[in-house]
Write an enzyme that holds these catalytic residues in place. Structure first.
Site, PDB file in Angstrom:
ATOM      1  CE  LYS A  54      24.614  82.247  28.538  1.00 48.02           C
ATOM      2  NZ  LYS A  54      23.168  82.344  28.332  1.00 48.02           N
ATOM      3  CD  GLN A 114      25.043  88.612  26.304  1.00 49.24           C
ATOM      4  OE1 GLN A 114      26.173  88.597  25.845  1.00 49.24           O
ATOM      5  NE2 GLN A 114      24.782  89.063  27.494  1.00 49.24           N
ATOM      6  N   GLY A 144      22.632  87.535  32.912  1.00 50.24           N
ATOM      7  CA  GLY A 144      22.178  87.153  34.248  1.00 50.24           C
ATOM      8  C   GLY A 144      22.310  85.648  34.323  1.00 50.24           C
TER       9      GLY A 144
HETATM   10  P1  GDP Z   1      21.861  81.677  31.649  1.00 48.15           P
HETATM   11  O1  GDP Z   1      21.724  83.120  31.323  1.00 48.15           O
HETATM   12  O2  GDP Z   1      22.037  80.815  30.444  1.00 48.15           O
HETATM   13  O3  GDP Z   1      22.886  81.384  32.703  1.00 48.15           O
HETATM   14  O4  GDP Z   1      20.461  81.243  32.274  1.00 48.15           O
HETATM   15  P2  GDP Z   1      19.632  82.036  33.397  1.00 48.15           P
HETATM   16  O5  GDP Z   1      20.272  81.785  34.699  1.00 48.15           O
HETATM   17  O6  GDP Z   1      19.378  83.428  32.983  1.00 48.15           O
HETATM   18  O7  GDP Z   1      18.248  81.312  33.266  1.00 48.15           O
HETATM   19  C1  GDP Z   1      18.101  79.950  33.448  1.00 48.15           C
HETATM   20  C2  GDP Z   1      17.128  79.728  34.617  1.00 48.15           C
HETATM   21  O8  GDP Z   1      16.711  78.380  34.631  1.00 48.15           O
HETATM   22  C3  GDP Z   1      17.757  79.977  35.961  1.00 48.15           C
HETATM   23  O9  GDP Z   1      16.797  80.472  36.830  1.00 48.15           O
HETATM   24  C4  GDP Z   1      18.222  78.601  36.383  1.00 48.15           C
HETATM   25  O10 GDP Z   1      18.284  78.468  37.789  1.00 48.15           O
HETATM   26  C5  GDP Z   1      17.124  77.750  35.827  1.00 48.15           C
HETATM   27  N1  GDP Z   1      17.503  76.391  35.409  1.00 48.15           N
HETATM   28  C6  GDP Z   1      18.660  75.952  34.880  1.00 48.15           C
HETATM   29  N2  GDP Z   1      18.549  74.653  34.556  1.00 48.15           N
HETATM   30  C7  GDP Z   1      17.286  74.284  34.883  1.00 48.15           C
HETATM   31  C8  GDP Z   1      16.544  73.064  34.760  1.00 48.15           C
HETATM   32  O11 GDP Z   1      17.019  72.062  34.264  1.00 48.15           O
HETATM   33  N3  GDP Z   1      15.254  73.094  35.187  1.00 48.15           N
HETATM   34  C9  GDP Z   1      14.676  74.202  35.717  1.00 48.15           C
HETATM   35  N4  GDP Z   1      13.411  74.122  36.111  1.00 48.15           N
HETATM   36  N5  GDP Z   1      15.338  75.347  35.831  1.00 48.15           N
HETATM   37  C10 GDP Z   1      16.618  75.388  35.414  1.00 48.15           C
HETATM   38  P1  IMO Z   2      22.342  85.762  29.373  1.00 43.49           P
HETATM   39  O1  IMO Z   2      23.850  85.671  29.383  1.00 43.49           O
HETATM   40  C1  IMO Z   2      18.770  87.008  27.197  1.00 43.49           C
HETATM   41  C2  IMO Z   2      19.058  90.694  24.862  1.00 43.49           C
HETATM   42  C3  IMO Z   2      18.220  91.870  25.339  1.00 43.49           C
HETATM   43  C4  IMO Z   2      17.948  92.562  24.016  1.00 43.49           C
HETATM   44  C5  IMO Z   2      19.249  92.354  23.257  1.00 43.49           C
HETATM   45  C6  IMO Z   2      20.181  93.559  23.323  1.00 43.49           C
HETATM   46  O2  IMO Z   2      21.724  85.857  30.708  1.00 43.49           O
HETATM   47  O3  IMO Z   2      21.783  84.653  28.522  1.00 43.49           O
HETATM   48  P2  IMO Z   2      21.710  94.565  25.221  1.00 43.49           P
HETATM   49  O4  IMO Z   2      21.380  95.096  26.565  1.00 43.49           O
HETATM   50  O5  IMO Z   2      22.678  93.430  25.237  1.00 43.49           O
HETATM   51  O6  IMO Z   2      22.131  95.624  24.251  1.00 43.49           O
HETATM   52  O7  IMO Z   2      20.321  94.003  24.652  1.00 43.49           O
HETATM   53  O8  IMO Z   2      19.876  91.234  23.837  1.00 43.49           O
HETATM   54  N1  IMO Z   2      19.960  90.118  25.877  1.00 43.49           N
HETATM   55  C7  IMO Z   2      19.733  88.951  26.499  1.00 43.49           C
HETATM   56  N2  IMO Z   2      18.689  88.112  26.446  1.00 43.49           N
HETATM   57  N3  IMO Z   2      19.831  86.687  27.961  1.00 43.49           N
HETATM   58  C8  IMO Z   2      20.915  87.504  28.015  1.00 43.49           C
HETATM   59  O9  IMO Z   2      22.048  87.169  28.661  1.00 43.49           O
HETATM   60  C9  IMO Z   2      20.869  88.723  27.293  1.00 43.49           C
HETATM   61  N4  IMO Z   2      21.735  89.754  27.143  1.00 43.49           N
HETATM   62  C10 IMO Z   2      21.165  90.591  26.264  1.00 43.49           C
HETATM   63  O10 IMO Z   2      17.049  91.434  25.974  1.00 43.49           O
HETATM   64  O11 IMO Z   2      16.939  91.880  23.305  1.00 43.49           O
HETATM   65 MG    MG Z   3      20.436  84.741  31.766  1.00 44.22          MG
END
Ligand code: GDP
Ligand code: IMO
Ligand code: MG
Length: 512
Positions: free
Chosen positions: A26, A266, A50
């Site tokens: 996202k 999430q 995150g």
């Molecule tokens: P979010 O919580 O949905 O914003 O996703 P996160 O940032 O927690 O996790 C997604 C991870 O995948 C991050 O480390 C991004 O930098 C990485 N990412 C996003 N798009 C791609 C992709 O197309 N390929 C790869 N290899 N990594 C990606």
């Molecule tokens: P982003 O936005 C993945 C999960 C936790 C746990 C459950 C409840 O980065 O996609 P909490 O601390 O919210 O009460 O935990 O939800 N969880 C996530 N898993 N990505 C997230 O956010 C999350 N935020 C919460 O691991 O299972």
């Molecule tokens: Mg994340």
């Protein structure tokens, strides 16, 4: 026409949400679309999120700040909406990082009605998890808490306080006398609850870095009220100028025809309302909750883009995951608490996406996708794309989709997609439907009592076996990958509007 114009069309409000259990990219797509937007707003969740953005060699991780903040210097507005759980400590830390990187945040606004995270929320969250870890039947277990594997950011308790009408909000930081009164009232109730838990665990948690290593600790009363007051007074001074009526801001922005981008946190399957309850977070992180969390109406959203990882999925924390590679072995391994990326690389140096052993294949997928939490560093459980769950999730976010992380499976010989479930649990009533063993399900039901007994039925596809991370046009994608995209589009009834072939901004393909 530019790629982003093609993607957004005539929309003036666009939402980016996740169709899975989070971490689908996202942050990356909000950063990509922020180039198009005038206003970028978060509406749900808190520091449990995150969101990672890669720009060239630089990596940024945001927990509470919207992922459009890198466009602040262009005069774009970033809004932290009223539906969020706001921990001022985390915001201040994120602002300090921006300052050290010379990134401006002059147009950042924080909703005056964001739910304020206080030390007691973090303690309660962590103490409950710790008790639940000991098991429901343990003599030390004081309450019927379910182990969720939360991020320990106080999210559950802060939203619970809000609905119990005990909560504080960011506006209280601006009126410190009222803050004090509300804080004392809230603490009185929290003490009644906390006294039931193991004092040694409480003491340990109170010394956690997120609770400033014991700054709020008091031997007799658990909490040092004065220390909390002093700290939050400082927070109020630091953030006061950013706190504003953001709902009014959003209404005006919409009325003026500004381009608005809503950033989900999430994922649908983690939503307290539509997710796999109780294994969820405590806000409605679907499109509906997101819109509400910024003060708009659902009908204001012109385009909702639901992210799906290209042909696999992950989950952090507890809860059912039918396609998990390695099943319970994987869930237990990832839930141990001490497994990190380093530990795993040492333990399973050879694990790959082509491993014959499903558990090791799951480890291989995690390593290939770097699937370790951006917030907690925990290993994310991995498994194949689950169409029954996707069909369910899309009922809440619509058919417009983005596929991310496609490059992760570049080396994969065989890609499996779960198209149906074989229900193998006991008879179970879900509303008017009686589920019985041997039943085939096309669409998932989010109840863990059912989902926990669903055995995936897979279709198998050959992998494309080439590097796609340099590709920038859909027509140049390998034919085998396009076959898979078409298959999922047809099977789930979605349209893939954009694809991601790497973490960088540039590694993005908008479909013709
Ligand atoms: P979010 O919580 O949905 O914003 O996703 P996160 O940032 O927690 O996790 C997604 C991870 O995948 C991050 O480390 C991004 O930098 C990485 N990412 C996003 N798009 C791609 C992709 O197309 N390929 C790869 N290899 N990594 C990606
Ligand atoms: P982003 O936005 C993945 C999960 C936790 C746990 C459950 C409840 O980065 O996609 P909490 O601390 O919210 O009460 O935990 O939800 N969880 C996530 N898993 N990505 C997230 O956010 C999350 N935020 C919460 O691991 O299972
Ligand atoms: Mg994340």
């Amino acid at each position: 026409m530019s790629a982003l114009q093609k993607l957004t069309g005539s929309a003036s409000t666009v939402a980016v949400v996740c169709n899975q259990w989070g971490d689908t990219g996202k942050g990356k797509f909000v950063d990509v679309l922020a180039e198009w937007a005038d206003v970028i707003a978060r509406g749900t969740g808190g520091a449990n999120a995150g969101h990672t953005i890669h720009v060239g060699d630089k990596k940024h991780v945001f927990h509470l700040l919207p992922s459009g903040i890198l466009y602040d210097h262009e005069g774009k507005w970033n809004i932290v909406g009223g539906g969020t759980a706001l921990d001022p400590r985390v915001v201040i830390e994120e602002l300090a990082i921006l300052e050290s990187e010379k990134i401006s945040y002059k147009n950042l606004l924080i909703a005056q009605n964001a739910k304020l995270v206080l030390p007691q929320h973090i303690v309660l969250d962590r103490v409950r998890e710790s008790a639940a870890k000991k098991g429901f039947d343990s003599p030390e277990h004081p309450a019927a808490a379910v182990r969720i594997g939360t991020t320990g950011r106080g999210i559950g308790p802060v939203y619970a306080d809000y609905y119990a009408r005990l909560g504080l909000c960011t506006n209280d930081l601006l009126n410190i006398e009222i803050f004090k009164k509300k804080l004392e009232r809230n603490l009185r109730e929290k003490l009644l609850v906390l006294r039931q838990y193991d004092p040694a665990v409480i003491k340990e948690v109170m010394h956690h870095p997120h609770l400033q290593n014991g700054r709020f600790w008091n031997e007799q009363n658990i909490f040092d009220v004065e220390a909390i007051l002093e700290t939050y007074k400082e927070y109020g001074k630091r953030l006061g100028d950013m706190i504003a009526d953001t709902e009014e801001f959003m209404h005006k922005a919409r009325a003026q025809g500004r381009k608005i981008l809503l950033e989900g946190a999430q994922g649908n399957l983690l939503s307290v309302d539509i997710g796999t309850y109780p294994y969820v977070t405590s806000s409605d992180c679907s499109m509906r909750g997101l819109v509400q969390g910024v003060g708009l109406r659902e009908r204001d959203v012109d385009l909702c883009l639901g992210i799906v990882r290209g042909f696999y999925m992950t989950r952090v924390g507890e809860g059912p995951f039918p396609t998990e590679l390695g099943g319970t072995k994987s869930a237990e391994w990832c839930g141990k608490g001490e497994v990190t990326k380093v530990v795993e690389s040492k333990e399973f140096p050879e694990a790959s996406v082509n491993d014959k052993d499903p558990f090791l294949q799951g480890v291989g997928m995690r390593k290939a996708g770097n699937e370790y939490g951006a917030t907690t560093g925990r290993p994310r459980r991995t498994g194949w794309l689950d169409i029954p769950l996707l069909r369910y999730s899309m009922e809440h976010s619509g058919p417009e989709a983005i596929f991310t992380k496609l490059d992760v499976l570049d080396e994969c010989e065989e890609i499996k997609i779960c198209t149906k479930y074989d229900y193998q649990g006991p008879e179970y009533r879900w509303g008017k439907t009686l589920f019985h063993p041997g039943m085939t399900l096309d669409k998932a039901v989010p109840d863990p009592e059912l989902l926990g007994h669903c055995v995936p039925i897979y279709e198998s596809f050959p992998g494309w076996k080439e590097s796609i991370s340099g590709i920038r046009e859909y027509k140049a994608m390998p034919a085998k990958l396009k076959t898979l995209v078409s298959f999922v589009e047809k099977a789930a009834g979605l349209r893939v509007r954009a694809l991601s072939v790497g973490p960088d901004r540039e590694q993005t393909i908008v479909r013709e």
